[in-house]
Enzyme design. Structure first.
Site, PDB file in Angstrom:
ATOM      1  N   LYS A   1      69.321  41.864  35.075  1.00 57.13           N
ATOM      2  CA  LYS A   1      69.630  40.492  35.434  1.00 57.13           C
ATOM      3  C   LYS A   1      70.987  40.056  35.623  1.00 57.13           C
ATOM      4  CE  LYS A   1      70.407  37.806  32.356  1.00 57.13           C
ATOM      5  NZ  LYS A   1      70.358  36.526  31.112  1.00 57.13           N
TER       6      LYS A   1
ATOM      7  N   ASP B   1      64.483  34.428  36.866  1.00 53.52           N
ATOM      8  CA  ASP B   1      66.219  34.061  36.972  1.00 53.52           C
ATOM      9  C   ASP B   1      66.583  34.503  38.315  1.00 53.52           C
ATOM     10  OD1 ASP B   1      65.995  33.151  34.519  1.00 53.52           O
ATOM     11  OD2 ASP B   1      67.733  34.490  33.889  1.00 53.52           O
TER      12      ASP B   1
ATOM     13  N   ASN C   1      65.973  28.028  34.212  1.00 51.10           N
ATOM     14  CA  ASN C   1      66.768  28.101  32.916  1.00 51.10           C
ATOM     15  C   ASN C   1      67.865  29.474  33.197  1.00 51.10           C
ATOM     16  OD1 ASN C   1      67.909  27.614  30.414  1.00 51.10           O
ATOM     17  ND2 ASN C   1      66.174  28.254  29.156  1.00 51.10           N
TER      18      ASN C   1
ATOM     19  N   GLY D   1      71.002  31.086  33.403  1.00 52.85           N
ATOM     20  CA  GLY D   1      72.520  30.843  32.954  1.00 52.85           C
ATOM     21  C   GLY D   1      73.420  31.533  34.209  1.00 52.85           C
TER      22      GLY D   1
ATOM     23  N   ARG E   1      71.826  23.195  27.622  1.00 48.74           N
ATOM     24  CA  ARG E   1      72.874  24.256  27.253  1.00 48.74           C
ATOM     25  C   ARG E   1      74.169  23.659  27.852  1.00 48.74           C
ATOM     26  NH1 ARG E   1      70.169  29.454  29.716  1.00 48.74           N
ATOM     27  NH2 ARG E   1      72.066  30.520  28.334  1.00 48.74           N
TER      28      ARG E   1
ATOM     29  N   SER F   1      80.469  30.483  25.694  1.00 49.00           N
ATOM     30  CA  SER F   1      79.732  31.479  26.658  1.00 49.00           C
ATOM     31  C   SER F   1      80.938  32.107  27.380  1.00 49.00           C
ATOM     32  CB  SER F   1      78.865  30.703  27.436  1.00 49.00           C
ATOM     33  OG  SER F   1      78.333  31.600  28.521  1.00 49.00           O
TER      34      SER F   1
ATOM     35  N   GLN G   1      79.896  33.114  29.986  1.00 51.52           N
ATOM     36  CA  GLN G   1      79.551  32.893  31.645  1.00 51.52           C
ATOM     37  C   GLN G   1      80.507  31.862  32.312  1.00 51.52           C
ATOM     38  OE1 GLN G   1      75.532  31.771  31.621  1.00 51.52           O
ATOM     39  NE2 GLN G   1      74.583  33.748  31.109  1.00 51.52           N
TER      40      GLN G   1
ATOM     41  N   ASP H   1      72.380  39.644  23.350  1.00 52.72           N
ATOM     42  CA  ASP H   1      70.838  39.517  23.722  1.00 52.72           C
ATOM     43  C   ASP H   1      70.222  40.658  23.037  1.00 52.72           C
ATOM     44  OD1 ASP H   1      71.787  37.744  25.357  1.00 52.72           O
ATOM     45  OD2 ASP H   1      71.346  38.689  27.218  1.00 52.72           O
TER      46      ASP H   1
ATOM     47  N   ASN I   1      76.524  31.632  19.121  1.00 56.58           N
ATOM     48  CA  ASN I   1      75.958  31.419  20.342  1.00 56.58           C
ATOM     49  C   ASN I   1      74.302  31.580  20.801  1.00 56.58           C
ATOM     50  OD1 ASN I   1      75.883  33.632  21.706  1.00 56.58           O
ATOM     51  ND2 ASN I   1      77.458  33.243  23.216  1.00 56.58           N
TER      52      ASN I   1
ATOM     53  N   GLU J   1      68.087  30.281  25.193  1.00 60.32           N
ATOM     54  CA  GLU J   1      66.834  29.854  25.732  1.00 60.32           C
ATOM     55  C   GLU J   1      66.370  28.605  24.680  1.00 60.32           C
ATOM     56  OE1 GLU J   1      68.175  32.250  26.576  1.00 60.32           O
ATOM     57  OE2 GLU J   1      67.369  33.256  28.474  1.00 60.32           O
TER      58      GLU J   1
ATOM     59  N   ARG K   1      68.046  30.277  18.971  1.00 59.28           N
ATOM     60  CA  ARG K   1      67.368  31.420  18.445  1.00 59.28           C
ATOM     61  C   ARG K   1      67.610  31.783  17.156  1.00 59.28           C
ATOM     62  NH1 ARG K   1      69.207  35.223  23.980  1.00 59.28           N
ATOM     63  NH2 ARG K   1      67.116  34.474  25.118  1.00 59.28           N
TER      64      ARG K   1
ATOM     65  N   HIS L   1      61.881  34.220  26.576  1.00 62.28           N
ATOM     66  CA  HIS L   1      61.223  35.661  26.800  1.00 62.28           C
ATOM     67  C   HIS L   1      61.519  36.654  25.705  1.00 62.28           C
ATOM     68  CE1 HIS L   1      65.594  36.411  28.833  1.00 62.28           C
ATOM     69  NE2 HIS L   1      65.494  35.445  28.211  1.00 62.28           N
ATOM     70  N   ARG L   2      62.876  36.644  25.171  1.00 61.89           N
ATOM     71  CA  ARG L   2      63.310  37.575  24.000  1.00 61.89           C
ATOM     72  C   ARG L   2      62.772  37.488  22.828  1.00 61.89           C
ATOM     73  NH1 ARG L   2      66.585  40.461  27.149  1.00 61.89           N
ATOM     74  NH2 ARG L   2      68.302  39.128  28.509  1.00 61.89           N
TER      75      ARG L   2
ATOM     76  N   LYS M   1      60.782  35.064  32.735  1.00 58.94           N
ATOM     77  CA  LYS M   1      62.570  34.921  33.139  1.00 58.94           C
ATOM     78  C   LYS M   1      63.130  36.367  33.233  1.00 58.94           C
ATOM     79  CE  LYS M   1      66.246  32.276  31.117  1.00 58.94           C
ATOM     80  NZ  LYS M   1      67.571  33.247  31.403  1.00 58.94           N
TER      81      LYS M   1
HETATM   82  O1  LIG Z   1      76.975  37.186  31.973  1.00 59.59           O
HETATM   83  C1  LIG Z   1      76.000  37.288  31.622  1.00 59.59           C
HETATM   84  O2  LIG Z   1      75.313  38.080  32.709  1.00 59.59           O
HETATM   85  C2  LIG Z   1      75.435  36.984  30.500  1.00 59.59           C
HETATM   86  C3  LIG Z   1      76.081  36.686  29.444  1.00 59.59           C
HETATM   87  C4  LIG Z   1      75.584  36.520  28.175  1.00 59.59           C
HETATM   88  O3  LIG Z   1      75.795  34.960  27.744  1.00 59.59           O
HETATM   89  P1  LIG Z   1      77.025  34.302  26.884  1.00 59.59           P
HETATM   90  O4  LIG Z   1      78.321  34.907  27.629  1.00 59.59           O
HETATM   91  O5  LIG Z   1      76.767  32.953  27.034  1.00 59.59           O
HETATM   92  O6  LIG Z   1      76.795  34.761  25.519  1.00 59.59           O
HETATM   93  C5  LIG Z   1      74.094  36.857  27.779  1.00 59.59           C
HETATM   94  O7  LIG Z   1      73.588  36.399  26.716  1.00 59.59           O
HETATM   95  C6  LIG Z   1      73.413  36.542  29.158  1.00 59.59           C
HETATM   96  O8  LIG Z   1      71.957  36.879  28.974  1.00 59.59           O
HETATM   97  C7  LIG Z   1      74.041  37.217  30.222  1.00 59.59           C
HETATM   98  C1  LIG Z   2      70.719  34.103  27.219  1.00 59.11           C
HETATM   99  C2  LIG Z   2      70.059  34.712  28.192  1.00 59.11           C
HETATM  100  O1  LIG Z   2      69.905  34.176  29.453  1.00 59.11           O
HETATM  101  P1  LIG Z   2      70.887  33.352  30.185  1.00 59.11           P
HETATM  102  O2  LIG Z   2      71.313  34.223  31.383  1.00 59.11           O
HETATM  103  O3  LIG Z   2      70.185  32.191  30.938  1.00 59.11           O
HETATM  104  O4  LIG Z   2      72.052  32.771  29.666  1.00 59.11           O
HETATM  105  C3  LIG Z   2      69.159  35.744  27.914  1.00 59.11           C
HETATM  106  O5  LIG Z   2      68.535  36.491  28.951  1.00 59.11           O
HETATM  107  O6  LIG Z   2      68.930  36.208  26.815  1.00 59.11           O
END
Ligand SMILES: O=C(O)C1=C[C@@H](OP(=O)(O)O)[C@@H](O)[C@H](O)C1
Ligand SMILES: C=C(OP(=O)(O)O)C(=O)O
Length: 426
Positions: free
Chosen positions: A22, A49, A94, A96, A124, A170, A172, A314, A337, A342, A345, A386-387, A412
């Site tokens: 993903k 996603d 949803n 991210g 979020r 995060s 991200q 994850d 975090n 989702e 957790r 999903h997890r 997802k």
């Molecule tokens: O950059 C990414 O692809 C992701 C970063 C992680 O999030 P965080 O950085 O918020 O922990 C992870 O949990 C998410 O499923 C995917």
């Molecule tokens: C946190 C997750 O997803 P997202 O990319 O929406 O943050 C996940 O896939 O566990």
């Protein structure tokens, strides 16, 4: 509500070819859309996603062709920022990995966009990302609660320069500012405030940017230097690695009730940090074998371990249900975090683990799990996560059935999860 009952499984063995990652699928799609040239992507993930990212790109004027099974995609890049005269509204579910990078990229495009999503997306946080982009003069408004989507973005060319970003919730957010930085007029210095979480996801971002022709100077994950006024260049072809987080359920199943399970599509050189879930399984006692394009796990006596999982939040969830089959307590540390993903957790896993008989201590950023002598049947609430659904499938590797509520929430990231899991069950 739909439920799925998994009967006790006596033995697990076999091979799974993993669906695409993903994290990589959504990054590659966005970078390919911004790049000069055409990118042929294979082993693309087909899940909610990724569909959200694809629909957003369609609305932004990007054209691509998907194969019938939607795992091959030929995408013609825009050769720079997006440009759409009409106001747009993009629904990102949803995801991210769609919401955060698109927020940053669209802030620097000629667009007037509203980013919306599922109700959980509005819980979020995204304030750390918006705060960083505003330092580059981005024009972003919160349409609901401050610091949360939905967002209205009036994109425009941005100058770049120095920006301070909080990395403690995060990764991200940093991924998002890194991806947009080369498209800004001037050079950027991105400085991290607080301890950066989920660091291996930044490695994925930097590795992908590099394949698309952009080098970033990473000063020990504290400062990142990016040259401005650049354009991503398509690498031509791209094979998406298998999803290492999705692999965790099959590998854990083997550790608990194998036989041997081999997952293909990732291996010892994979860019995803979640491959190191296998190290945690090895520390618990499982036998792990690493190849160039596979990881396999074979059952052994498992013991509980106490470990920091900040780098692999994850896959770490899978340890929580693997712990039900280990001797002694398991502690999953430094996963604060989990609370903003989702669902919350930490609370969700603690609640559902208790339902099957475990004794659980829920801390602010950790879980301590003491397995029961005998697991008991329960109907597992999955919180549209999903997890949670995939993790609790492991309970069936006991003498007890397990009922999973709303099993389709795996869409997802892994719509065919239960089919694949059943294929390994004997
Ligand atoms: O950059 C990414 O692809 C992701 C970063 C992680 O999030 P965080 O950085 O918020 O922990 C992870 O949990 C998410 O499923 C995917
Ligand atoms: C946190 C997750 O997803 P997202 O990319 O929406 O943050 C996940 O896939 O566990």
């Amino acid at each position: 509500m739909k439920t799925l009952t998994l009967n006790p499984i006596a033995h697990i063995a076999g091979e799974v070819h993993l669906p695409g990652s993903k994290s990589i699928s959504n990054r590659v799609l966005l970078l390919a859309a911004l790049a000069k040239g055409t990118t042929e992507i294979s082993n693309l993930l087909d899940s909610d996603d990724v569909r959200h990212m694809l629909s957003a790109l369609t609305a932004l004027g990007i054209s691509y062709q998907l194969s019938a099974c939607r795992t091959r995609c030929t995408l013609v890049g825009n050769g720079g920022v997006f440009n759409q005269a009409e106001p747009l509204s993009l629904f990102l579910g949803n995801a991210g990995t769609a919401m955060r990078p698109l927020t940053a990229v669209l802030a620097a495009c000629q667009v007037d966009v509203t980013l919306t999503g599922e109700p959980r997306m509005y819980e979020r946080p995204i304030g750390h990302l918006v705060d960083a982009l505003v330092q580059w003069q981005a024009d972003i408004d919160y349409l609901g609660d401050v610091n949360y989507p939905p967002l209205r973005i009036r994109g425009k060319p941005l100058q770049g320069g120095h920006c301070l970003i909080d990395g403690s919730v995060s990764s991200q957010f940093l991924t998002a500012v890194l991806m947009v930085a080369p498209l800004l007029a001037g050079d950027s210095v991105i400085e991290i405030q607080g301890e950066l979480v989920s660091k291996p996801y930044i490695d994925i971002t930097l590795a992908l940017m590099s394949r698309f022709g952009i080098e970033v100077e990473n000063q020990d994950y504290k400062r990142f230097l990016v040259t401005g006024n650049q354009c991503y260049q398509s690498p031509g072809q791209w094979l998406v690695e298998g999803d290492a987080s999705s692999a965790s359920y099959f590998l854990a199943a083997a550790a608990i009730k194998g036989g041997t399970v081999k997952v293909t599509g990732i291996g010892k050189h994979a860019v995803q940090g979640d491959i190191h879930f296998a190290d945690a399984l090895a520390e618990m006692g499982a036998i792990v074998d690493w190849g160039d394009d596979y990881i396999s796990v074979t059952r052994n006596e498992l013991r509980g371990i106490d470990r920091d999982y900040n780098a692999i939040p994850d896959a770490a969830m899978t340890i929580a249900t693997t712990a039900l089959f280990a001797k002694g307590p398991t502690v999953i540390r430094n996963v604060y975090n989990w609370r903003v993903k989702e669902t919350d957790r930490l609370t969700a896993m603690a609640t559902e683990l208790r339902k099957v008989g475990a004794e659980v201590e829920e801390g602010e950023d950790y879980l301590k799990i003491i397995p029961p002598a005998q697991l008991q049947h329960a109907s597992i609430a999955t919180y549209n996560d999903h997890r949670v659904a995939m993790c609790f499938s492991l309970v069936a590797l006991s003498d007890t059935a397990v009922t999973i509520e709303d099993p389709d929430c795996t869409a997802k990231t892994f719509p065919s999860y239960f089919t694949e899991f059943n294929k390994l069950s004997h």
